[in-house]
Write an enzyme that holds these catalytic residues in place. Structure first.
Site, mmCIF file in Angstrom:
data_model
loop_
_atom_site.group_PDB
_atom_site.id
_atom_site.type_symbol
_atom_site.label_atom_id
_atom_site.label_comp_id
_atom_site.label_asym_id
_atom_site.label_seq_id
_atom_site.Cartn_x
_atom_site.Cartn_y
_atom_site.Cartn_z
ATOM 1 N N HIS A 33 -15.257 1.048 7.217
ATOM 2 C CA HIS A 33 -15.348 1.820 5.969
ATOM 3 C C HIS A 33 -16.720 2.466 5.791
ATOM 4 O O HIS A 33 -17.355 2.333 4.746
ATOM 5 C CB HIS A 33 -15.016 0.950 4.766
ATOM 6 C CG HIS A 33 -13.595 0.509 4.720
ATOM 7 N ND1 HIS A 33 -13.014 -0.051 3.606
ATOM 8 C CD2 HIS A 33 -12.610 0.550 5.654
ATOM 9 C CE1 HIS A 33 -11.752 -0.345 3.858
ATOM 10 N NE2 HIS A 33 -11.489 0.022 5.111
ATOM 11 N N PRO A 44 -5.359 0.918 1.028
ATOM 12 C CA PRO A 44 -5.617 -0.471 1.435
ATOM 13 C C PRO A 44 -4.877 -0.856 2.705
ATOM 14 O O PRO A 44 -3.787 -0.362 2.990
ATOM 15 C CB PRO A 44 -5.126 -1.286 0.235
ATOM 16 C CG PRO A 44 -4.169 -0.392 -0.475
ATOM 17 C CD PRO A 44 -4.672 0.994 -0.275
ATOM 18 N N GLU A 67 -4.213 8.766 0.733
ATOM 19 C CA GLU A 67 -4.210 9.802 -0.301
ATOM 20 C C GLU A 67 -4.778 11.126 0.170
ATOM 21 O O GLU A 67 -5.633 11.184 1.059
ATOM 22 C CB GLU A 67 -5.058 9.336 -1.497
ATOM 23 C CG GLU A 67 -4.595 8.066 -2.162
ATOM 24 C CD GLU A 67 -5.529 7.624 -3.273
ATOM 25 O OE1 GLU A 67 -5.137 6.711 -4.029
ATOM 26 O OE2 GLU A 67 -6.649 8.175 -3.391
ATOM 27 N N TYR A 88 -11.775 8.058 -8.995
ATOM 28 C CA TYR A 88 -10.499 8.065 -8.284
ATOM 29 C C TYR A 88 -9.862 6.677 -8.161
ATOM 30 O O TYR A 88 -8.899 6.509 -7.434
ATOM 31 C CB TYR A 88 -10.676 8.789 -6.947
ATOM 32 C CG TYR A 88 -10.848 10.259 -7.228
ATOM 33 C CD1 TYR A 88 -9.760 11.124 -7.238
ATOM 34 C CD2 TYR A 88 -12.088 10.766 -7.616
ATOM 35 C CE1 TYR A 88 -9.906 12.449 -7.586
ATOM 36 C CE2 TYR A 88 -12.234 12.099 -7.972
ATOM 37 C CZ TYR A 88 -11.141 12.934 -7.962
ATOM 38 O OH TYR A 88 -11.276 14.264 -8.325
#
Length: 353
Positions: free
Chosen positions: A136, A224, A234, A244
């Site tokens: 991430h 996730p 998304e 968001y």
């Protein structure tokens, strides 16, 4: 299934494929986890490889342009690239990388273009969160129509960072080419907030694209992968100061405090970059292993996705998608990133016409 007709013309030759009316050419192969492309005015391009190299591809042949020390683990290393919008008058290339020396973190650096090489010039923005697992890290760089540099950052699997305005993690940032907070940023004058923040509440945003007519910013983001269910990747329409929702909301929450996605995949379609091409929005898929075309309906501020089509498949994991100066769409594979099935001559840069 995509019908495939290949003509291999040497290691770095052309491979021709027809997919739903699109002609696909293999521009260059044998790359190692290509992450981003940056096109030069003459039509050649630079491509980052996650282990720390930047290659210059000219006429189907790749040569070393720069090599940067990086922390290469998981999803981290050398990621996004962006050429200064006034290049070559401003001879700079921007890169996003993970570094370990002096403390593990992500940063935006600037290289000076010198002949056929790029030389590290300076650190533009430092202190973006990174963790030893390498997950991430965000990493997309792109200059907007306003001449400002936009940066996507991940929350490094620490979910609350996405809602923390004192952290650069889990955000879309907007800075000047010199690395200062951009004029007009929504949190410039809020005490305790990082003034570089443009939007927040993001898990791991991976792509940026501006609508060619309205100038609106669209972003792709990973949903996730176990910590709060699975899926719900998304596409978002980004507005200044928008929240968001991550980790408060997964998918569409219909909560006025948070911005709902323009489109999401409940079953999952982890995206790479996205790009507008011939009026439609194209999204590269990693685990989904396809290039999707999102046909939009509506107008500024009021868009909806009318339909979703598979534009290209059969090449494995796809990460980068970008329109070149020749009007073609360029896509990179990401099969050597440890999560894909390696195919002959992977990884590749493909050109779609």
């Amino acid at each position: 299934m995509v019908s495939r007709r290949r003509v291999l013309l040497g290691l770095l030759g052309l491979s021709l494929v027809r997919a739903q009316g699109i002609r696909v050419e293999e521009v260059v192969g044998g790359l190692e986890v290509p992450w981003a492309l940056a096109f030069l005015p003459d039509g050649s391009f630079l491509v980052s490889e996650r282990p720390g190299r930047i290659l210059w591809v000219q006429g189907g042949r790749a040569s070393l342009y720069a090599e940067l020390p990086v922390y290469h683990r998981g999803e981290s290393g050398l990621l996004g690239l962006a050429l200064h919008p006034q290049f070559p008058r401003e001879p700079y290339l921007y890169a996003y990388r993970t570094v370990e020396e002096g403390g593990l973190r992500n940063q935006v650096v600037r290289l000076r273009h010198q002949g056929n090489r790029g030389v590290l010039d300076r650190v533009v923005l430092d202190g973006i969160p990174a963790r030893s697992h390498g997950l991430h890290s965000g990493g997309r760089l792109a200059f907007g129509p306003d001449g400002m540099l936009y940066v996507t950052t991940g929350e490094v699997y620490e979910r609350e960072l996405a809602q923390d305005l004192s952290s650069l993690g889990g955000k879309v940032l907007r800075i000047t080419p010199e690395g200062k907070p951009a004029p007009g940023n929504p949190f410039l004058n809020r005490s305790g907030a990082r003034p570089e923040i443009y939007s927040y509440g993001h898990r791991n945003p991976q792509g940026l694209a501006w609508h060619p007519r309205t100038g609106e910013l669209f972003a792709s983001e990973h949903g996730p992968s176990g910590e709060q269910g699975f899926g719900y990747d998304e596409v978002n329409l980004i507005v200044p100061g928008g929240n968001y929702g991550w980790p408060r909301v997964v998918g569409r929450g219909d909560d006025p405090r948070y911005r709902d996605p323009l489109h999401f995949w409940p079953e999952g379609f982890p995206p790479g970059n996205l790009a507008f091409w011939r009026r439609d929005l194209y999204v590269a898929g990693l685990r989904g292993q396809a290039l999707l075309r999102l046909v939009l309906d509506g107008d500024k501020g009021h868009w909806r996705v009318a339909r979703v089509e598979t534009a290209l498949s059969g090449f494995g994991r796809l990460r980068e998608v970008q329109v070149g100066p020749d009007g073609a769409l360029y896509v990179t594979t990401s099969n050597r990133d440890g999560r894909g099935q390696v195919r002959p001559n992977d990884d590749k840069v493909l050109r779609l016409r």
